[in-house]
Design a protein around this motif. Sequence first.
Motif, mmCIF file in Angstrom:
data_model
loop_
_atom_site.group_PDB
_atom_site.id
_atom_site.type_symbol
_atom_site.label_atom_id
_atom_site.label_comp_id
_atom_site.label_asym_id
_atom_site.label_seq_id
_atom_site.Cartn_x
_atom_site.Cartn_y
_atom_site.Cartn_z
ATOM 1 N N LEU A 220 0.825 -1.201 0.000
ATOM 2 C CA LEU A 220 0.000 0.000 0.000
ATOM 3 C C LEU A 220 0.862 1.255 0.000
ATOM 4 N N LEU A 221 1.908 1.257 0.799
ATOM 5 C CA LEU A 221 2.817 2.414 0.832
ATOM 6 C C LEU A 221 3.510 2.620 -0.509
ATOM 7 N N GLU A 222 3.878 1.542 -1.179
ATOM 8 C CA GLU A 222 4.498 1.668 -2.499
ATOM 9 C C GLU A 222 3.510 2.236 -3.518
ATOM 10 N N GLU A 223 2.248 1.826 -3.426
ATOM 11 C CA GLU A 223 1.226 2.371 -4.313
ATOM 12 C C GLU A 223 1.021 3.864 -4.052
ATOM 13 N N ILE A 224 0.990 4.257 -2.775
ATOM 14 C CA ILE A 224 0.848 5.669 -2.414
ATOM 15 C C ILE A 224 2.030 6.466 -2.946
ATOM 16 N N LEU A 225 3.234 5.924 -2.778
ATOM 17 C CA LEU A 225 4.430 6.597 -3.279
ATOM 18 C C LEU A 225 4.381 6.768 -4.788
ATOM 19 N N ALA A 226 3.953 5.749 -5.508
ATOM 20 C CA ALA A 226 3.845 5.836 -6.961
ATOM 21 C C ALA A 226 2.836 6.909 -7.352
ATOM 22 N N GLU A 227 1.722 6.964 -6.636
ATOM 23 C CA GLU A 227 0.702 7.987 -6.917
ATOM 24 C C GLU A 227 1.245 9.387 -6.645
ATOM 25 N N LEU A 228 1.947 9.547 -5.540
ATOM 26 C CA LEU A 228 2.543 10.853 -5.219
ATOM 27 C C LEU A 228 3.565 11.271 -6.268
ATOM 28 N N ARG A 229 4.348 10.321 -6.740
ATOM 29 C CA ARG A 229 5.328 10.633 -7.781
ATOM 30 C C ARG A 229 4.637 11.080 -9.065
ATOM 31 N N SER A 230 3.536 10.399 -9.425
ATOM 32 C CA SER A 230 2.830 10.791 -10.650
ATOM 33 C C SER A 230 2.198 12.168 -10.484
ATOM 34 N N LEU B 45 2.410 17.978 -11.740
ATOM 35 C CA LEU B 45 2.549 19.375 -11.308
ATOM 36 C C LEU B 45 3.774 20.026 -11.920
ATOM 37 N N LYS B 46 4.869 19.269 -12.080
ATOM 38 C CA LYS B 46 6.071 19.812 -12.687
ATOM 39 C C LYS B 46 5.833 20.182 -14.157
ATOM 40 N N THR B 47 5.092 19.348 -14.852
ATOM 41 C CA THR B 47 4.855 19.617 -16.272
ATOM 42 C C THR B 47 3.896 20.792 -16.479
ATOM 43 N N ARG B 48 3.027 21.068 -15.518
ATOM 44 C CA ARG B 48 2.083 22.186 -15.643
ATOM 45 C C ARG B 48 2.705 23.522 -15.319
#
Length: 115
Positions: free
Chosen positions: A96-106, A111-114
């Motif tokens: 679950l933590l890895e999924e949360i981390l992946a979501e935060l990274r995306s 946000l960086k691209t915008r």
Amino acid sequence: MDFEAGIEAGGLMDIEAVQKTLNRSRASVYRYANTDPNTLNPPYDPTRLNPEMRLNKDDVLMFHPNEVARFARDVLKIKNVTIEVRETPKTEIQELLEEILAELRSIHQLLKTRS
């Protein structure tokens, strides 16, 4: 006598793990350990089993597997020293933590691209 330590990936060994690995009593492991009641982290001593650095005197003594192997080989004169690192299966929480981390990274990437 063979020495083999089963360690979780990236893990340190507590007193019980060192005791089982060295086939010594808990009391003897404490006698081997480089500790001092007046000094939190005494200087390295090649004739003793040196624990990892502690921030508080109440912290549990933890040992790096390489230090336990060095101590077994150099001080106890155990001939064959092998350290075996075992991968532990991921728990539901880790997944679950890895999924949360992946979501935060995306989200971060978006946000960086915008901007």
